[in-house]
Motif scaffolding. Structure first.
Motif, PDB file in Angstrom:
ATOM      1  N   LEU A 448       0.836  -1.209   0.000  1.00 60.77           N
ATOM      2  CA  LEU A 448       0.000   0.000   0.000  1.00 60.77           C
ATOM      3  C   LEU A 448       0.870   1.257   0.000  1.00 60.77           C
ATOM      4  O   LEU A 448       0.558   2.245  -0.687  1.00 60.77           O
ATOM      5  CB  LEU A 448      -0.919   0.010   1.216  1.00 60.77           C
ATOM      6  CG  LEU A 448      -2.018  -1.067   1.250  1.00 60.77           C
ATOM      7  CD1 LEU A 448      -2.759  -1.028   2.570  1.00 60.77           C
ATOM      8  CD2 LEU A 448      -2.989  -0.867   0.084  1.00 60.77           C
ATOM      9  N   TYR A 449       1.950   1.224   0.756  1.00 62.85           N
ATOM     10  CA  TYR A 449       2.880   2.351   0.819  1.00 62.85           C
ATOM     11  C   TYR A 449       3.484   2.623  -0.561  1.00 62.85           C
ATOM     12  O   TYR A 449       3.590   3.786  -1.002  1.00 62.85           O
ATOM     13  CB  TYR A 449       3.968   2.032   1.842  1.00 62.85           C
ATOM     14  CG  TYR A 449       5.154   2.956   1.846  1.00 62.85           C
ATOM     15  CD1 TYR A 449       5.126   4.158   2.541  1.00 62.85           C
ATOM     16  CD2 TYR A 449       6.321   2.609   1.172  1.00 62.85           C
ATOM     17  CE1 TYR A 449       6.231   5.000   2.548  1.00 62.85           C
ATOM     18  CE2 TYR A 449       7.434   3.436   1.175  1.00 62.85           C
ATOM     19  CZ  TYR A 449       7.383   4.632   1.868  1.00 62.85           C
ATOM     20  OH  TYR A 449       8.480   5.459   1.874  1.00 62.85           O
ATOM     21  N   THR A 450       3.867   1.561  -1.254  1.00 70.91           N
ATOM     22  CA  THR A 450       4.454   1.704  -2.592  1.00 70.91           C
ATOM     23  C   THR A 450       3.433   2.270  -3.585  1.00 70.91           C
ATOM     24  O   THR A 450       3.743   3.178  -4.366  1.00 70.91           O
ATOM     25  CB  THR A 450       4.978   0.352  -3.092  1.00 70.91           C
ATOM     26  OG1 THR A 450       5.922  -0.173  -2.138  1.00 70.91           O
ATOM     27  CG2 THR A 450       5.643   0.497  -4.436  1.00 70.91           C
ATOM     28  N   LEU A 451       2.225   1.748  -3.552  1.00 70.22           N
ATOM     29  CA  LEU A 451       1.166   2.247  -4.443  1.00 70.22           C
ATOM     30  C   LEU A 451       0.857   3.706  -4.157  1.00 70.22           C
ATOM     31  O   LEU A 451       0.598   4.512  -5.078  1.00 70.22           O
ATOM     32  CB  LEU A 451      -0.093   1.399  -4.283  1.00 70.22           C
ATOM     33  CG  LEU A 451       0.011  -0.064  -4.742  1.00 70.22           C
ATOM     34  CD1 LEU A 451      -1.258  -0.817  -4.389  1.00 70.22           C
ATOM     35  CD2 LEU A 451       0.262  -0.129  -6.257  1.00 70.22           C
ATOM     36  N   PHE A 452       0.882   4.071  -2.871  1.00 72.11           N
ATOM     37  CA  PHE A 452       0.616   5.464  -2.489  1.00 72.11           C
ATOM     38  C   PHE A 452       1.702   6.386  -3.026  1.00 72.11           C
ATOM     39  O   PHE A 452       1.419   7.475  -3.545  1.00 72.11           O
ATOM     40  CB  PHE A 452       0.523   5.545  -0.968  1.00 72.11           C
ATOM     41  CG  PHE A 452       0.419   6.949  -0.440  1.00 72.11           C
ATOM     42  CD1 PHE A 452      -0.689   7.747  -0.729  1.00 72.11           C
ATOM     43  CD2 PHE A 452       1.421   7.485   0.356  1.00 72.11           C
ATOM     44  CE1 PHE A 452      -0.784   9.036  -0.241  1.00 72.11           C
ATOM     45  CE2 PHE A 452       1.330   8.775   0.843  1.00 72.11           C
ATOM     46  CZ  PHE A 452       0.224   9.557   0.545  1.00 72.11           C
ATOM     47  N   ASN A 453       2.955   5.959  -2.906  1.00 76.82           N
ATOM     48  CA  ASN A 453       4.054   6.794  -3.380  1.00 76.82           C
ATOM     49  C   ASN A 453       4.082   6.916  -4.902  1.00 76.82           C
ATOM     50  O   ASN A 453       4.615   7.882  -5.443  1.00 76.82           O
ATOM     51  CB  ASN A 453       5.393   6.240  -2.875  1.00 76.82           C
ATOM     52  CG  ASN A 453       5.710   6.703  -1.459  1.00 76.82           C
ATOM     53  OD1 ASN A 453       5.736   7.892  -1.172  1.00 76.82           O
ATOM     54  ND2 ASN A 453       5.911   5.749  -0.562  1.00 76.82           N
ATOM     55  N   LYS A 454       3.502   5.919  -5.563  1.00 78.57           N
ATOM     56  CA  LYS A 454       3.395   6.004  -7.023  1.00 78.57           C
ATOM     57  C   LYS A 454       2.123   6.720  -7.455  1.00 78.57           C
ATOM     58  O   LYS A 454       1.775   6.733  -8.644  1.00 78.57           O
ATOM     59  CB  LYS A 454       3.443   4.605  -7.630  1.00 78.57           C
ATOM     60  CG  LYS A 454       4.805   3.929  -7.480  1.00 78.57           C
ATOM     61  CD  LYS A 454       4.820   2.555  -8.152  1.00 78.57           C
ATOM     62  CE  LYS A 454       6.202   1.914  -8.060  1.00 78.57           C
ATOM     63  NZ  LYS A 454       6.248   0.585  -8.713  1.00 78.57           N
ATOM     64  N   LYS A 455       1.410   7.288  -6.469  1.00 79.63           N
ATOM     65  CA  LYS A 455       0.187   8.078  -6.693  1.00 79.63           C
ATOM     66  C   LYS A 455      -0.925   7.254  -7.331  1.00 79.63           C
ATOM     67  O   LYS A 455      -1.756   7.773  -8.067  1.00 79.63           O
ATOM     68  CB  LYS A 455       0.491   9.311  -7.535  1.00 79.63           C
ATOM     69  CG  LYS A 455       1.517  10.245  -6.888  1.00 79.63           C
ATOM     70  CD  LYS A 455       1.751  11.494  -7.707  1.00 79.63           C
ATOM     71  CE  LYS A 455       2.782  12.407  -7.030  1.00 79.63           C
ATOM     72  NZ  LYS A 455       3.016  13.647  -7.805  1.00 79.63           N
ATOM     73  N   LEU A 456      -0.915   5.954  -7.024  1.00 76.15           N
ATOM     74  CA  LEU A 456      -1.988   5.090  -7.503  1.00 76.15           C
ATOM     75  C   LEU A 456      -3.139   5.018  -6.492  1.00 76.15           C
ATOM     76  O   LEU A 456      -4.199   4.469  -6.789  1.00 76.15           O
ATOM     77  CB  LEU A 456      -1.448   3.685  -7.775  1.00 76.15           C
ATOM     78  CG  LEU A 456      -0.374   3.600  -8.872  1.00 76.15           C
ATOM     79  CD1 LEU A 456       0.160   2.184  -8.982  1.00 76.15           C
ATOM     80  CD2 LEU A 456      -0.955   4.058 -10.213  1.00 76.15           C
ATOM     81  N   ILE A 457      -2.870   5.535  -5.293  1.00 70.35           N
ATOM     82  CA  ILE A 457      -3.897   5.604  -4.250  1.00 70.35           C
ATOM     83  C   ILE A 457      -3.943   7.028  -3.720  1.00 70.35           C
ATOM     84  O   ILE A 457      -2.902   7.613  -3.400  1.00 70.35           O
ATOM     85  CB  ILE A 457      -3.584   4.629  -3.084  1.00 70.35           C
ATOM     86  CG1 ILE A 457      -3.493   3.192  -3.576  1.00 70.35           C
ATOM     87  CG2 ILE A 457      -4.658   4.735  -1.999  1.00 70.35           C
ATOM     88  CD1 ILE A 457      -3.147   2.203  -2.478  1.00 70.35           C
ATOM     89  N   ARG A 458      -5.125   7.582  -3.610  1.00 70.31           N
ATOM     90  CA  ARG A 458      -5.285   8.930  -3.078  1.00 70.31           C
ATOM     91  C   ARG A 458      -4.989   8.941  -1.581  1.00 70.31           C
ATOM     92  O   ARG A 458      -5.219   7.943  -0.881  1.00 70.31           O
ATOM     93  CB  ARG A 458      -6.702   9.435  -3.336  1.00 70.31           C
ATOM     94  CG  ARG A 458      -7.020   9.595  -4.817  1.00 70.31           C
ATOM     95  CD  ARG A 458      -8.482   9.948  -5.006  1.00 70.31           C
ATOM     96  NE  ARG A 458      -8.846  11.161  -4.286  1.00 70.31           N
ATOM     97  CZ  ARG A 458     -10.090  11.631  -4.180  1.00 70.31           C
ATOM     98  NH1 ARG A 458     -11.093  10.953  -4.745  1.00 70.31           N
ATOM     99  NH2 ARG A 458     -10.338  12.750  -3.521  1.00 70.31           N
ATOM    100  N   PRO A 459      -4.491  10.067  -1.030  1.00 70.28           N
ATOM    101  CA  PRO A 459      -4.171  10.141   0.396  1.00 70.28           C
ATOM    102  C   PRO A 459      -5.332   9.751   1.310  1.00 70.28           C
ATOM    103  O   PRO A 459      -5.143   9.029   2.285  1.00 70.28           O
ATOM    104  CB  PRO A 459      -3.778  11.611   0.597  1.00 70.28           C
ATOM    105  CG  PRO A 459      -3.268  12.040  -0.740  1.00 70.28           C
ATOM    106  CD  PRO A 459      -4.091  11.303  -1.749  1.00 70.28           C
ATOM    107  N   ALA A 460      -6.535  10.215   0.999  1.00 73.52           N
ATOM    108  CA  ALA A 460      -7.690   9.903   1.847  1.00 73.52           C
ATOM    109  C   ALA A 460      -7.977   8.400   1.852  1.00 73.52           C
ATOM    110  O   ALA A 460      -8.288   7.816   2.906  1.00 73.52           O
ATOM    111  CB  ALA A 460      -8.919  10.674   1.371  1.00 73.52           C
ATOM    112  N   ILE A 461      -7.849   7.777   0.680  1.00 74.97           N
ATOM    113  CA  ILE A 461      -8.073   6.330   0.586  1.00 74.97           C
ATOM    114  C   ILE A 461      -6.980   5.576   1.337  1.00 74.97           C
ATOM    115  O   ILE A 461      -7.256   4.583   2.035  1.00 74.97           O
ATOM    116  CB  ILE A 461      -8.105   5.876  -0.892  1.00 74.97           C
ATOM    117  CG1 ILE A 461      -9.236   6.587  -1.646  1.00 74.97           C
ATOM    118  CG2 ILE A 461      -8.273   4.368  -0.978  1.00 74.97           C
ATOM    119  CD1 ILE A 461     -10.617   6.269  -1.122  1.00 74.97           C
TER     120      ILE A 461
END
Length: 737
Positions: A448-461
């Motif tokens: 999840l951390y990796t996907l977040f850093n690649k902007k594949l997941i929004r901060p709120a999600i």
């Protein structure tokens, strides 16, 4: 992070907290099932049942004759008789009252933790996470078995919030409110947690005046000490007469004597147990022994996601709230480690009241709120992708590789690891399971951390997923750790064990000798088996429920004279039969065979044996002396005003020669006696009991117990109440103008 917060900007977090609590307790709320955990059955149920029956009969339960050869009842704050929320146990049957009590206190704790986190600058989502960790961590959740500790701990965030507002606004209303909440924390019944709450208030106050307002100054520090001391005094005064009676009992109890260090630190947390912060013991299934470790503070589970957030926080920007929380977090862990660190013994030298005999892990009550605030800070700094340093990503990646190796290393070097950690084969298997659990959860968090850093997941999600993971971990393991069973088979006199029916008597007592832990719920894997052995053995205070008088019992606040007397029971060559007889032990429960020449075996089932002792002295007898028992021939009958009036007895005695009427009841200030309508002096007998000098003849004796200073405490409380009432009226008049 927002820094100003005065009122809830939305009700959604509170609705979600209430929903989470409801889901957590859904296994008992909407079924006929209830918790079946050690202290609930063996202490709190008997205590609440005794109080309810006494009050319903019009009797104030000042005295409890059922344990320790008699002990003050209402004076012991652990009983929670004067705790306002405890009224539910007087209004409803215990299983229903228990459900209400638990849900209310979890909601109070969750709501106040959220409000405090918001007031300290946390955004709604991180504050919500802080509340979840505070109420569902293993230490708080395991306090389902200890209603007193749960009640005392649940008010900490609310106390801190009101004191924070008082420091900010200097309004007396918040000082009074904070003192009232502190008083509720005391009345809830767990004075050790109350002391920990006071310590946390002091630490929090020093932190707050250092970083908020005008900053740290000596004058502000002195004002803080005066403020906290005033709040402490106020909380104890408004809890009169409970606080006065309790401190009298405390100073007359064995708890007033500090035991040796080994006794104080016997259940210290081991360093290997720190691993349980991210992986619960017995991760594959609910375990009663797992609950026991949580309850004693030997194990601690905060979730693997918390561990991941803690690692990330090391590389991100941190505020002073994080540093304060982390310092208290480490302090609590060091105290819980007990004899395994020098800090525990060092603190004992200067502040022995901050530790609890046999359970250094109670210090974990200081850790719950800081853990939530640490998670809140970590979530806050994860608001934007790519804000972490490159070293953060590298470290997280190599930590994943390391976690991949641990299960394999444990499997390959099983014997060496077992010897190094002092664990048996079963424990090593559980440790391997736990390492696999940590690996799985860390891998999920890293993904999840990796996907977040690649902007594949929004901060709120991303925040929502992390909070969901925290709750899912805590819910999955903590909600299943506390064992449940059908309430119809546990609570209620209609399910009296055969042993209780066999040994019921009003003139003698029963007691346990060499009862092993195998007879305890802690070591039993199935509730059905525990019902057989656990209920048949009548452990702790459970005999109270069936009207049985236990010569022993289980409570830290047993009287000092009783403790010294019972210590004479054990000898190098066995048990002192003279002490057994003098304790009125007519029936002895034991897992082992006793001397058949002295004791007749009358029951043997499920490893529980009951022996009858024909030489036991009765509750009342006439003795030639008060130093050595020499029974004289006499006729004695006794009665009380009603079934539950144990502090008012009438005894009729006919004796042919001069002697002493021995009342086998612990001597304690407040007992008075009248012999033939004349006030008589009560003398100590055999170092524990009460004795009255009698001349030959027929006598009527009245024995009464009323706490010695009860009237003075009531007067003091009334004066304070009237004073506060006048202040309130003056305040209302000034508001109207």
């Amino acid at each position: 992070m927002k820094k100003n917060f005065t009122y809830p900007d939305t009700l959604l977090p509170f609705i979600m907290i209430a929903g989470a609590v409801t889901l957590y307790f859904s296994g008992i709320l909407f079924t006929d099932r209830t918790f079946f955990i050690g202290d609930l059955y063996t202490q709190f149920y008997p205590w609440k049942d005794f109080a309810r029956n006494s009050l319903q009969s019009g009797t104030v339960p000042f005295w409890n004759p059922y344990v320790f050869s008699g002990v003050p009842f209402i004076a012991d704050v652990q009983k929670g008789i004067m705790y306002p929320p405890g009224i539910v146990f007087l209004l409803f049957d215990f299983p229903i009252a228990l459900k209400i009590y638990l849900v209310v206190h979890f909601i109070i704790a969750g709501f106040s933790a959220y409000v405090l986190a918001r007031a300290l600058g946390c955004d709604p989502a991180p504050a919500f996470a802080a509340a979840l960790i505070f109420i569902f961590n293993s230490f708080f959740a395991s306090k389902i078995n200890n209603l007193a500790a749960l009640g005392s701990a649940s008010f900490l965030p609310a106390i801190l919030y009101t004191f924070k507002v008082f420091i900010d606004r200097k309004k007396a209303t918040f000082f009074i409110l904070g003192s009232a909440l502190l008083a509720l924390s005391f009345l809830a019944g767990h004075y050790r947690t109350y002391i920990n709450n006071l310590l946390f208030c002091l630490l929090f106050g020093i932190y707050y005046i250092s970083f908020y307002g005008k900053g740290f100054r000596i004058t502000r520090l002195l004002k803080l000490f005066i403020f906290l001391a005033s709040a402490l005094v106020m909380s104890l005064i408004i809890t009169m007469p409970q606080s006065g009676l309790f401190f009298e009992l405390l100073f007359n109890s064995a708890a007033s004597v500090i035991p040796d260090y080994e006794t104080l630190a016997v259940n210290s947390m081991k360093f290997i147990n720190l691993f349980t912060m991210s992986a619960p013991p017995h991760a594959g299934y609910a375990s009663l022994s797992g609950w026991s470790g949580y309850s004693r503070g030997i194990n601690l589970f905060l979730s693997a996601t918390f561990f991941f957030l803690l690692v990330i926080s090391a590389f991100r920007k941190k505020n002073h709230l994080f540093y304060f929380s982390f310092i208290v977090f480490i302090l609590a862990l060091l105290l819980a480690l007990g004899k395994n660190t020098p800090l525990h013994s060092f603190i004992l030298k200067f502040a022995p009241f901050f530790t609890e005999a046999r359970f250094p892990g109670t210090a974990l009550s200081l850790l719950m709120l800081p853990a939530g605030l640490i998670a809140a800070n970590s979530l806050s700094v994860l608001s934007e992708p790519d804000t972490g340093k490159k070293s953060e990503k590298v470290f997280l990646k190599y930590l994943l590789y390391f976690l991949l190796l641990i299960p394999a290393l444990l499997a390959l070097f099983n014997r060496q690891a077992s010897a190094a950690f002092g664990l048996d084969n079963i424990s090593m298997i559980e440790l391997t399971k736990a390492s696999l659990f940590v690996l799985a959860m860390y891998s999920l968090n890293f993904t999840l951390y990796t996907l977040f850093n690649k902007k594949l997941i929004r901060p709120a999600i991303y925040h929502a997923l992390l909070i969901a993971l925290i709750f899912c971990e805590l819910y999955t393991f903590m909600s299943r750790t506390n064992p449940v069973t059908a309430q119809s088979g546990i609570f209620g006199p209609q399910f009296t064990p055969k042993t209780a029916e066999l040994i019921r008597t009003s003139s003698y007592k029963y007691g346990h000798i060499q009862l092993p832990e195998a007879g305890s719920v802690y070591r039993l894997n199935y509730v059905t088996r525990s019902e057989k052995n656990f209920k048949l053995s009548l452990p702790s205070s459970s005999g109270m429920t069936y009207g049985l008088f236990d010569a022993f019992g289980q409570n830290d606040l047993k009287l000092l004279n009783y403790t010294r007397f019972v210590n004479r029971l054990n000898r190098d060559d066995g048990y002192n039969s003279d002490i057994i007889n003098l304790l009125n032990l007519k029936y002895i429960i034991s897992p082992v065979e006793l001397d058949s020449k002295k004791y007749e075996k009358i029951f043997n089932k499920n490893s529980i044996k009951v022996f009858k002792n024909e030489k036991a002295y009765p509750l009342f007898f006439v003795s030639q002396d008060t130093k050595i028992p020499k029974m004289l021939i006499s006729q004695i009958s006794w009665s009380r005003k009603n079934e539950h009036q144990f502090g008012n007895l009438k005894v009729n005695v006919t004796n042919g020669q001069e002697g002493w009427l021995i009342f086998c009841n612990s001597q304690y200030p407040g007992w008075t006696a009248y012999v033939d309508n004349m006030s008589a002096k009560i003398e100590p007998a055999f170092g524990l009991y009460m004795g009255l000098k009698l001349q030959p003849g027929v006598h009527e004796i009245l024995l009464n117990y009323t706490p010695e200073n009860y009237t003075y405490y009531k007067i003091l409380f009334s004066l304070i109440f009237i004073f506060c009432l006048v202040l309130g009226v003056v305040k209302l008049i000034s508001l109207k103008r």
